[in-house]
Design a protein around this motif. Sequence first.
Motif, mmCIF file in Angstrom:
data_model
loop_
_atom_site.group_PDB
_atom_site.id
_atom_site.type_symbol
_atom_site.label_atom_id
_atom_site.label_comp_id
_atom_site.label_asym_id
_atom_site.label_seq_id
_atom_site.Cartn_x
_atom_site.Cartn_y
_atom_site.Cartn_z
ATOM 1 N N ASP A 1 -7.311 -18.228 -20.170
ATOM 2 C CA ASP A 1 -7.162 -17.156 -21.157
ATOM 3 C C ASP A 1 -6.569 -15.875 -20.550
ATOM 4 O OD1 ASP A 1 -8.319 -19.026 -22.902
ATOM 5 O OD2 ASP A 1 -10.323 -18.424 -22.280
ATOM 6 N N GLU A 2 -7.260 -14.735 -20.728
ATOM 7 C CA GLU A 2 -6.689 -13.472 -20.223
ATOM 8 C C GLU A 2 -6.574 -13.496 -18.703
ATOM 9 O OE1 GLU A 2 -10.220 -12.217 -22.111
ATOM 10 O OE2 GLU A 2 -9.103 -13.844 -23.054
ATOM 11 N N ASP A 3 -7.535 -14.188 -18.065
ATOM 12 C CA ASP A 3 -7.477 -14.281 -16.609
ATOM 13 C C ASP A 3 -6.200 -14.999 -16.157
ATOM 14 O OD1 ASP A 3 -9.665 -12.870 -15.780
ATOM 15 O OD2 ASP A 3 -11.002 -14.611 -15.614
ATOM 16 N N TRP A 4 -5.810 -16.021 -16.938
ATOM 17 C CA TRP A 4 -4.577 -16.755 -16.596
ATOM 18 C C TRP A 4 -3.372 -15.807 -16.641
ATOM 19 C CZ3 TRP A 4 -2.684 -20.977 -14.393
ATOM 20 C CH2 TRP A 4 -1.338 -21.291 -14.600
ATOM 21 N N ASP A 5 -3.293 -15.029 -17.718
ATOM 22 C CA ASP A 5 -2.164 -14.110 -17.865
ATOM 23 C C ASP A 5 -2.142 -13.079 -16.736
ATOM 24 O OD1 ASP A 5 -1.546 -15.479 -20.174
ATOM 25 O OD2 ASP A 5 -2.671 -14.107 -21.471
ATOM 26 N N ALA A 6 -3.329 -12.551 -16.421
ATOM 27 C CA ALA A 6 -3.409 -11.551 -15.343
ATOM 28 C C ALA A 6 -3.013 -12.182 -14.010
ATOM 29 C CB ALA A 6 -4.832 -10.980 -15.264
ATOM 30 N N ALA A 7 -3.472 -13.413 -13.817
ATOM 31 C CA ALA A 7 -3.170 -14.100 -12.562
ATOM 32 C C ALA A 7 -1.665 -14.337 -12.425
ATOM 33 C CB ALA A 7 -3.932 -15.424 -12.488
ATOM 34 N N VAL A 8 -1.059 -14.846 -13.503
ATOM 35 C CA VAL A 8 0.384 -15.146 -13.432
ATOM 36 C C VAL A 8 1.184 -13.869 -13.203
ATOM 37 C CG1 VAL A 8 2.386 -16.037 -14.705
ATOM 38 C CG2 VAL A 8 0.213 -17.283 -14.770
ATOM 39 N N ALA A 9 0.756 -12.783 -13.852
ATOM 40 C CA ALA A 9 1.453 -11.503 -13.660
ATOM 41 C C ALA A 9 1.410 -11.101 -12.180
ATOM 42 C CB ALA A 9 0.810 -10.425 -14.533
ATOM 43 N N TYR A 10 0.264 -11.287 -11.557
ATOM 44 C CA TYR A 10 0.137 -10.971 -10.128
ATOM 45 C C TYR A 10 0.950 -11.954 -9.282
ATOM 46 C CZ TYR A 10 -1.959 -10.685 -5.467
ATOM 47 O OH TYR A 10 -2.145 -10.585 -4.108
ATOM 48 N N TRP A 11 0.829 -13.235 -9.596
ATOM 49 C CA TRP A 11 1.519 -14.266 -8.798
ATOM 50 C C TRP A 11 3.026 -14.037 -8.797
ATOM 51 C CZ3 TRP A 11 -1.471 -18.999 -11.291
ATOM 52 C CH2 TRP A 11 -2.814 -18.948 -10.872
ATOM 53 N N LYS A 12 3.533 -13.519 -9.913
ATOM 54 C CA LYS A 12 4.991 -13.304 -9.991
ATOM 55 C C LYS A 12 5.467 -12.201 -9.041
ATOM 56 C CE LYS A 12 6.033 -15.232 -14.515
ATOM 57 N NZ LYS A 12 6.219 -14.976 -15.964
ATOM 58 N N THR A 13 4.542 -11.392 -8.547
ATOM 59 C CA THR A 13 4.929 -10.346 -7.575
ATOM 60 C C THR A 13 4.969 -10.915 -6.153
ATOM 61 O OG1 THR A 13 2.664 -9.604 -7.044
ATOM 62 C CG2 THR A 13 3.716 -8.636 -9.007
ATOM 63 N N LEU A 14 4.518 -12.148 -6.004
ATOM 64 C CA LEU A 14 4.373 -12.724 -4.665
ATOM 65 C C LEU A 14 5.651 -13.430 -4.216
ATOM 66 C CD1 LEU A 14 0.731 -14.082 -5.039
ATOM 67 C CD2 LEU A 14 1.467 -12.013 -3.834
ATOM 68 N N HIS A 15 6.620 -12.642 -3.833
ATOM 69 C CA HIS A 15 7.860 -13.185 -3.274
ATOM 70 C C HIS A 15 8.361 -12.168 -2.263
ATOM 71 C CE1 HIS A 15 9.966 -10.207 -5.683
ATOM 72 N NE2 HIS A 15 9.143 -10.545 -6.664
ATOM 73 N N THR A 16 9.165 -12.612 -1.362
ATOM 74 C CA THR A 16 9.726 -11.704 -0.360
ATOM 75 C C THR A 16 10.735 -10.772 -1.028
ATOM 76 O OG1 THR A 16 9.333 -13.230 1.440
ATOM 77 C CG2 THR A 16 11.139 -11.653 1.743
ATOM 78 N N ASP A 17 10.570 -9.474 -0.799
ATOM 79 C CA ASP A 17 11.495 -8.499 -1.384
ATOM 80 C C ASP A 17 12.901 -8.693 -0.808
ATOM 81 O OD1 ASP A 17 9.455 -7.288 -2.873
ATOM 82 O OD2 ASP A 17 8.863 -6.038 -1.154
ATOM 83 N N ASP A 18 13.905 -8.337 -1.624
ATOM 84 C CA ASP A 18 15.294 -8.521 -1.187
ATOM 85 C C ASP A 18 15.607 -7.770 0.107
ATOM 86 O OD1 ASP A 18 15.769 -10.136 -3.308
ATOM 87 O OD2 ASP A 18 16.635 -8.568 -4.587
ATOM 88 N N ASP A 19 14.976 -6.604 0.274
ATOM 89 C CA ASP A 19 15.290 -5.806 1.469
ATOM 90 C C ASP A 19 14.286 -6.020 2.609
ATOM 91 O OD1 ASP A 19 13.293 -4.640 -0.036
ATOM 92 O OD2 ASP A 19 13.911 -2.580 0.414
ATOM 93 N N ALA A 20 13.436 -7.038 2.467
ATOM 94 C CA ALA A 20 12.496 -7.333 3.561
ATOM 95 C C ALA A 20 13.257 -7.973 4.721
ATOM 96 C CB ALA A 20 11.406 -8.278 3.074
ATOM 97 N N VAL A 21 12.735 -7.775 5.927
ATOM 98 C CA VAL A 21 13.402 -8.322 7.109
ATOM 99 C C VAL A 21 12.462 -9.298 7.817
ATOM 100 C CG1 VAL A 21 14.461 -7.767 9.332
ATOM 101 C CG2 VAL A 21 14.739 -6.208 7.390
ATOM 102 N N PHE A 22 12.955 -10.494 8.065
ATOM 103 C CA PHE A 22 12.177 -11.469 8.834
ATOM 104 C C PHE A 22 12.434 -11.244 10.329
ATOM 105 C CE2 PHE A 22 12.548 -13.598 4.727
ATOM 106 C CZ PHE A 22 11.288 -14.143 4.563
ATOM 107 N N ASP A 23 11.428 -11.596 11.144
ATOM 108 C CA ASP A 23 11.597 -11.457 12.593
ATOM 109 C C ASP A 23 12.520 -12.542 13.145
ATOM 110 O OD1 ASP A 23 9.749 -9.227 13.013
ATOM 111 O OD2 ASP A 23 8.212 -10.659 12.379
#
Lengths: 476, 197
Positions: free
Chosen positions: A252-274
Amino acid sequence: MGRTLAEKVWDDHVVRRAEGEPDLLFIDLHLLHEVTSPQAFDGLRKAGRRVRRTDLTIATEDHNTPTLDIDKPIADPVSRTQLETLRKNCAEFGVRLHPLGDVEQGVVHVVGPQLGLTQPGMTVVCGDSHTSTHGAFGALAFGIGTSQVEHVLATQTLPLAPFKTMAITVDGELPDGVTAKDLILAIIAKIGTGGGQGYVLEYRGSAIEKLSMEARMTVCNMSIEAGARAGMIAPDKTTFDYLQGRDHAPRDEDWDAAVAYWKTLHTDDDAVFDAEVVIDAAALTPFVTWGTNPGQGAPLSSQVPDPASYDDASERLAAEKALEYMGLTAGQPLREIGVDTVFVGSCTNGRIEDLRSAASILDGRSVADGVRMLVVPGSVRVALQAVAEGLDKVFTAAGAEWRHAGCSMCLGMNPDQLAPGERSASTSNRNFEGRQGKGGRTHLVSPQVAAATAVLGHLASPADLSDAAVATPAGV
Amino acid sequence: MEAFTTHTGRAVPLRRSNVDTDQIIPAHWLKKVTRDGFEDGLFEAWRKDPEFVLNQERHKGATVLVAGPDFGTGSSREHAVWALQNYGFKAVISSRFADIFRGNSLKNGLLTVVLPQETVEELQRLAETDPTAEVTVDLVARQVRAEGVTAGFELDENARWRLLEGLDDISLTLREEPAIAAFEANRPSFTPRTVVV
């Protein structure tokens, strides 16, 4: 500056940060099994401590469990004692346990995801190096030792040294018959068993995005074989679809909140890997190991390498010792290596897609004379699904043995072992000397190569089976 | 945990790379539920060979293992550390250690020292030519000393302090109880619990 996926998950779990000290990280999920936990519970008992968060802890029996006669008492008294110790500890400390015989029992890294307990953005630990499997969901997941198991039981946190980040970008299409297992074996051969030391790997690129969840788990599972702290894949629709509706997935609402958060979990375009490694998926072919560490692998179509071809002295020596142990000679075509055992199973390749993949090749064919093939589902749930699809019948009709769920021959802690000198094609993760039994010799392969090898009696890919074209099941 | 400050003992060379924890202690030993009694399982398969370096009379009683690169790869089994300690080792020197093994070692007071491969080989040669030669592993000065060899090594200051003091990690973390409780109070409601649904 932007952050990588791993850095985001890390930052969201910092309980305490102080100059000159390791960050103290909160642990969202702690998985336990019988082998690495008894001394940790003992430590708690001696110090008069409790398990801080039994509601974030779950145990299953897998390493020691037999795959035959599971309704009878376990024959090995030492194995039996270890399982009884886990049962006693879980009862005393109030930890949820799925023992042998339970419908949710299975290999710990198969059980967590199938229950929906492994979710994006979480920190997941277990006293088992293949905890990296759970990184397939975009979780930061890593294996720990028994002292750390005790630490997490007592505090639900771990002090952790900082890590470096490595991007492993795999673009392009995996050719037909090339699986996630071939991909990860090729990656490990490229960067080496120590290449990932100190790093969290992030697998990315179009070939990774196309993988199913189970295939992603196969890739992340073997991150540790490259020496990495963990391996991760950014969550996406494939991840969300896999999770939705599972027992412990949000609703329910927890699913929506979770997916909204999960969608932020990606490497930013300007992030730098070692560090960055690039792999061309289209150039890959079925890959197998010839040596005694997972980095000693080569395309199935090639030959056993000549140790003299290595510039590095310690690599040369390692190759010499490996060939001696494996009973192989330089220049021998890998396809001509005969096996007497084939093992399909483990936390690497013991899921339903793996069984479907192997069964699709065995269907209507027979295991070669003199070859013993064991099929060990990763969990009871996987076994039930396979039975519902009739896969067990395909395996037994071909002459393979259909067994009960567990770690089984991956590490031979139960009676499923190689005898000295026996040689296996195994879908597991480690080809170390004696790993599958004293004096046993292991070639790591994909489920498809395992099945084709079982039919022909020597290392082979489905394309080598002359009698029929074989389709690649989706996602594998 | 026993504190580690400095140790002097004889060294034994292990000229193999990628020594995985399955070699250090094979899986069938992991059925034990204690932290001791693993000494006979240490390098069990290799010790069947009478020529194996640990079986050589001249290296008996050595307490410093000088190993090839990538020592301790593979399984997270802490039993590997216990086996080395039960056998009598106080320190392991290598040019590279696997992360989990190194973490486990430091938690048990087994010092893992990273030195350049050339220095590791120098120490191996020394132990081979003169098995009675002593090697000092000095955590206070962060230095390894032996005849003809003086080499500094790195270890992060926090890990060094814990080793020097023999501190119990759990007690240190439990001092942070308010911070842990505060973190727990703010976790999102969608995070899963293992309670049976």
